[in-house]
Scaffold this motif. Structure first.
Motif, mmCIF file in Angstrom:
data_model
loop_
_atom_site.group_PDB
_atom_site.id
_atom_site.type_symbol
_atom_site.label_atom_id
_atom_site.label_comp_id
_atom_site.label_asym_id
_atom_site.label_seq_id
_atom_site.Cartn_x
_atom_site.Cartn_y
_atom_site.Cartn_z
ATOM 1 N N THR A 128 0.765 -1.177 0.102
ATOM 2 C CA THR A 128 -0.031 -0.034 0.162
ATOM 3 C C THR A 128 0.785 1.268 -0.053
ATOM 4 O OG1 THR A 128 -1.867 -1.138 1.222
ATOM 5 C CG2 THR A 128 -1.758 1.198 1.372
ATOM 6 N N ALA A 134 2.805 1.728 -3.032
ATOM 7 C CA ALA A 134 1.901 2.140 -4.511
ATOM 8 C C ALA A 134 1.750 3.602 -4.342
ATOM 9 C CB ALA A 134 0.694 1.326 -4.379
ATOM 10 N N LYS A 135 1.558 4.050 -3.045
ATOM 11 C CA LYS A 135 1.290 5.554 -2.583
ATOM 12 C C LYS A 135 2.604 6.425 -3.058
ATOM 13 C CE LYS A 135 -0.526 7.899 1.134
ATOM 14 N NZ LYS A 135 -0.542 7.795 2.746
ATOM 15 N N GLY A 180 3.615 5.962 -6.899
ATOM 16 C CA GLY A 180 2.601 6.540 -7.509
ATOM 17 C C GLY A 180 2.761 8.001 -7.840
ATOM 18 N N ARG A 181 3.141 8.706 -6.395
ATOM 19 C CA ARG A 181 3.290 9.870 -6.676
ATOM 20 C C ARG A 181 4.693 10.388 -7.634
ATOM 21 N NH1 ARG A 181 3.954 13.202 -0.824
ATOM 22 N NH2 ARG A 181 5.897 12.121 -0.638
ATOM 23 N N GLU A 189 3.669 9.613 -11.395
ATOM 24 C CA GLU A 189 2.789 10.234 -11.651
ATOM 25 C C GLU A 189 1.369 9.384 -12.261
ATOM 26 O OE1 GLU A 189 4.158 13.781 -13.577
ATOM 27 O OE2 GLU A 189 4.413 14.762 -11.754
ATOM 28 N N HIS A 190 1.527 8.323 -11.898
ATOM 29 C CA HIS A 190 0.703 6.979 -12.311
ATOM 30 C C HIS A 190 -0.021 6.280 -11.399
ATOM 31 C CE1 HIS A 190 -0.378 3.653 -14.631
ATOM 32 N NE2 HIS A 190 -0.189 3.923 -15.628
ATOM 33 N N GLU A 191 -1.316 5.892 -11.504
ATOM 34 C CA GLU A 191 -1.767 5.497 -10.245
ATOM 35 C C GLU A 191 -1.244 3.978 -10.167
ATOM 36 O OE1 GLU A 191 -5.839 6.040 -9.360
ATOM 37 O OE2 GLU A 191 -6.054 4.069 -8.663
ATOM 38 N N ILE A 192 -0.566 3.354 -9.150
ATOM 39 C CA ILE A 192 -0.109 2.287 -8.962
ATOM 40 C C ILE A 192 -1.159 1.336 -8.090
ATOM 41 C CG2 ILE A 192 1.701 0.523 -8.295
ATOM 42 C CD1 ILE A 192 3.668 2.979 -8.866
ATOM 43 N N ASN A 193 -1.636 0.177 -8.609
ATOM 44 C CA ASN A 193 -2.740 -0.542 -7.941
ATOM 45 C C ASN A 193 -1.662 -1.591 -7.130
ATOM 46 O OD1 ASN A 193 -3.786 -2.972 -6.915
ATOM 47 N ND2 ASN A 193 -5.516 -2.616 -8.540
ATOM 48 N N ASP A 207 0.067 -4.387 -9.197
ATOM 49 C CA ASP A 207 1.162 -3.791 -9.967
ATOM 50 C C ASP A 207 2.415 -3.894 -9.244
ATOM 51 O OD1 ASP A 207 -0.850 -0.921 -11.010
ATOM 52 O OD2 ASP A 207 -0.839 -3.002 -11.911
#
Lengths: 361, 419
Positions: free
Chosen positions: A15, A18-19, A22-23, A26-30, A34
């Motif tokens: 978690t 990903a956060k 992802g930042r 600049e792409h959402e990471i599941n 992912d």
């Protein structure tokens, strides 16, 4: 915390990874699709090669390369195709890892219909090169043109100096869906003995790495993952501030890097200043010593020099031709690799040895 | 999406996994989880303390020796030297791996090749088959069968191999046979005679033996764990696998080991150096400390290897009694921490579950998790296609659980027929 956790990665760790990442991309990471947590970046590399490389597939490896890529490609039945970084020709002395570059034509001609993947390592071990945007773009263009997967080993991602910026190839257009990015808690938090790493990439590729993982180790140690998760939680809040370990560590290492470089210059060893990582290579060609080892004339010069240095001066290093393929290693026998993520006591001891050597002792 | 991003051939058909299927469902705290094999009883405190202590030493947080942390391989060679009755070289005859799982993987990858056959005794811990397949080899299955005893209560000892059937599985392509004693899921402890039959075949056909003994300390009264590697002619052809997770009730530490002759272990070491290189240092140091402590106490009741077995015997007997009380016939295990039970006596009509062609036990477990909030594992997860009919009436229950968990399971079972 002492029992099994989720096989593909402890929930609190995936978690926060990903956060956190992802930042950056600049792409959402599941977190559950992912990311795969592995036993060090080493196992992430293993899962990647085993999941994607088949008998007869070609994998391009940029030299100098971290030595495990070669046997891992081989173990997957693949064929390694090498392309070297070379010191830039013309325009003065080569003093920085930034001066080691790929030839665009040479790289392009390595791509064939059998090419499954290319492995890049930025910041690079042993050279310390931090690939620039244009360089990554050149590689990305070829990956897209030839529909090739990019395996990006970014374990030293937080260790960059003098304003060099680490860039993730996965953040370039068209690359998220074809890149596996590998990271390491060991390098991130200076806890190499924890052996926690990860592979991040689009779920449709990541799922294959998960299949390898579930049929090889299945889980990683829970407690180590929980601790790394806590480390990242803290860093998420501190990111970009002076309290961030990701800022403090490169600052500490910056001084060590400078200190080692000037010691090496003092004895006529020409250091190549690394833009990142915690290794520095030095050119030994202008050092004139009698290696006194007539029995080992067939061995590469750097191997012989390293042995001499250990025996005569009590200083251990690694020969850089070990990071090259057989076909190119002859061109790179004049470099040895130093590691500077060492406490001051160790670096001072090295300095003493080098100073004594330069004054003829 | 690009067609060339497909996976390598070696993982073809290996995506499904019973644990991935059932563990997340059972993680719901309202469900009484007797499924996945992990303790909910606490690990011994000295082991947890050893980990905290190790992590506080800077050097212990950096890389250690790839094939196993020196203090750990030394402790292992001491413990097993005593058990085997001969010296074990800590550097050449021991490899530390990521759990027993990692040892199985290193063994398959190091010793099994394309075209080899590997004999696996059913029911088997589910990972053996995909690991054999990933190594390019062919799994050859041979079942344990329940012999009719006329007794009311069956035990795991009543599940036996047919020697002729077993012998017929060996041929010139047979590279190895995998045995698991005590067995997961049944709990069978192979007797000396049974091991001798297997050993004779291994020697006759020059076959290797991979002996998964992760539950080696969990032996109940009246039984003895025997290492096939101690039978004549077997040390040189056997890899024996152990687990810190099962030994010290710390499954989340993921440390295991392979013990065997240098000429075989060296190949597992090659796999190790090309897959993950080294296992975590502080965890290895803590396991070493635990082993040193218990080595001194071996043979005495205070030794954790003995005290855990004693504690589990009570839980085993309790679990069996609970099941018997509601009219079921559990197979009483001689070892390990699982018990299988025939659920067809409950006469649950699951014909409404027609949406997949799961075997009866899979349907039953899914239904039971949903309707009864009790989780178990279907036993056909541990057998091949051909044996499904034989095993689909059984589910596997894990009893290394604290009393409150067993209490909750008891309540559910007692109220089974109440709507």
């Amino acid at each position: 915390m002492h029992q099994y956790t989720r096989a593909f990665g402890h929930p609190s760790l995936v978690t926060i990874l990903a956060k956190f990442f992802g930042r950056i991309v600049e792409h959402e990471i599941n977190p559950f699709e992912d990311i795969l947590v592995t036993v060090g970046a080493y196992q992430a590399l293993f899962c990647t090669f085993q999941a994607l490389v088949d008998e007869g597939d070609e994998v391009i490896i940029i030299e100098p390369f971290f030595d495990c890529y070669k046997p891992m490609v081989k173990m997957a039945g693949g064929k390694a195709v090498y392309v070297p970084l070379r010191p830039r020709v013309g325009g003065g002395k080569v003093l920085s890892s930034g001066d080691w570059v790929l030839s665009a034509e040479e790289l392009a001609c390595k791509f064939t219909p059998n090419t499954k993947a290319i492995v890049i390592n930025t910041p690079n071990n042993p050279l310390g090169k931090v690939y620039k945007k244009e360089e990554l773009q050149m590689i990305a263009d070829l990956c897209i043109k030839h529909d090739v997967v990019c395996i990006s080993d970014e374990v030293y991602e937080w260790l960059t100096y003098d304003g060099a910026k680490h860039l993730k190839i996965a953040s370039l257009p068209g690359m998220w869906e074809r890149t596996i990015t590998i990271g390491s808690a060991g390098k991130t938090f200076s806890a190499t003995g924890w052996k926690v790493g990860w592979a991040i990439g689009s779920g449709h590729i990541l799922k294959h790495l998960k299949t390898i993982h579930q049929n090889s180790v299945y889980h990683c140690a829970t407690a180590a993952q929980e601790a790394v998760a806590q480390g990242f939680e803290r860093e998420y809040e501190q990111f970009g501030t002076p309290e961030s370990y990701f800022q403090q560590l490169p600052e500490t290492l910056h001084h060590k890097r400078k200190k080692l470089a000037s010691c090496l210059e003092g004895v006529g060893l020409q250091p190549i200043m690394p833009e990142g990582g915690y290794f520095m290579i030095a050119d030994i060609s202008s050092v004139n010593v009698d290696l006194n080892d007539s029995s080992a004339q067939d061995e590469p010069r750097d191997y012989r020099f390293v042995k001499w240095l250990i025996k005569e001066k009590g200083l251990a290093t690694i020969p850089v031709s070990a990071f090259y393929s057989p076909e190119h290693s002859k061109d790179f026998e004049n470099y040895i690799r130093f590691c500077f993520v060492k406490e001051d006591e160790t670096l001072n001891a090295a300095e003493d040895i080098l100073r004594k050597w330069s004054t003829g002792k | 999406m690009a067609s060339r991003h497909k996976h390598s051939k070696r993982i073809e058909g290996l995506e499904k996994n019973v644990w991935v299927a059932f563990t997340s469902v059972a993680a719901d705290p309202s469900i009484v989880n007797l499924g996945q094999g992990f303790p909910d009883i606490p690990p011994p405190s000295y082991v947890k303390e050893a980990l905290a202590k190790a992590a506080s030493v800077d050097r212990m947080n950096q890389y250690t020796r790839g094939f196993g942390h020196p203090s750990l391989v030394k402790a292992l060679s001491q413990v097993y030297g005593k058990v085997y009755g001969h010296q074990i070289d800590p550097l050449k005859e021991v490899l530390v791996t990521v759990g027993g799982y990692g040892s199985l993987f290193s063994t398959m990858q190091g010793l099994v090749d394309e075209g080899d056959e590997v004999i696996i005794i059913e029911p088997f811990f589910d990972c053996y088959v995909p690991m054999v397949q990933m190594a390019g080899a062919k799994p050859v299955l041979t079942p344990l069968r329940l012999k009719s005893t006329g007794k009311k209560n069956t035990t795991s000892a009543d599940w036996v191999l047919d020697p002729d059937e077993l012998a017929s599985k060996f041929n010139s392509k047979t590279k190895a046979i995998i045995i698991n004693t005590p067995n997961n899921p049944i709990g069978k402890i192979f007797t000396k005679d049974e091991l001798q039959i297997i050993a004779d075949l291994c020697i006759k056909h020059d076959t290797l033996c991979f002996s998964d003994e992760v539950y080696e300390w969990l032996i109940y009264k009246g039984h003895q764990h025997i290492k096939i590697a101690t039978l004549p002619g077997m040390w040189d052809r056997t890899i024996t696998i152990g687990s810190a997770g099962k030994t010290f009730s710390v499954t989340g530490w993921k440390l295991g080991w392979s013990v065997g002759p240098e000429h075989l272990i060296k190949h597992l070491q090659t796999v190790m150096q090309n897959t993950l290189y080294t296992c975590p240092t502080p965890l290895q140091e803590a396991v070493a400390q635990g082993l040193v402590r218990d080595y001194e106490l071996m043979g005495r009741p205070e030794c954790y290897f003995s005290s855990l077995a004693e504690e589990l015997q009570g839980k085993r007997d309790r679990m069996a009694a609970i099941l018997q009380e509601v009219g079921m016939s559990p197979i009483i295990p001689e070892g390990g921490y699982f018990m299988i039970v025939d659920v067809t006596t409950l006469n649950e009509d699951l014909s409404h579950m027609t949406d997949d062609d799961d075997a009866y036990d899979y349907k039953f477990v899914k239904w039971m998790i949903k309707e009864k909030k009790l989780a178990a594992i279907p036993v056909t997860a541990f057998c091949g296609e051909a044996s499904k009919k034989q095993f689909e009436k059984y589910i596997r229950l894990c009893f290394i659980k604290q009393d409150s968990t067993l209490d909750a399971a008891e309540t559910i079972l007692k109220n089974w027929n109440k709507v």
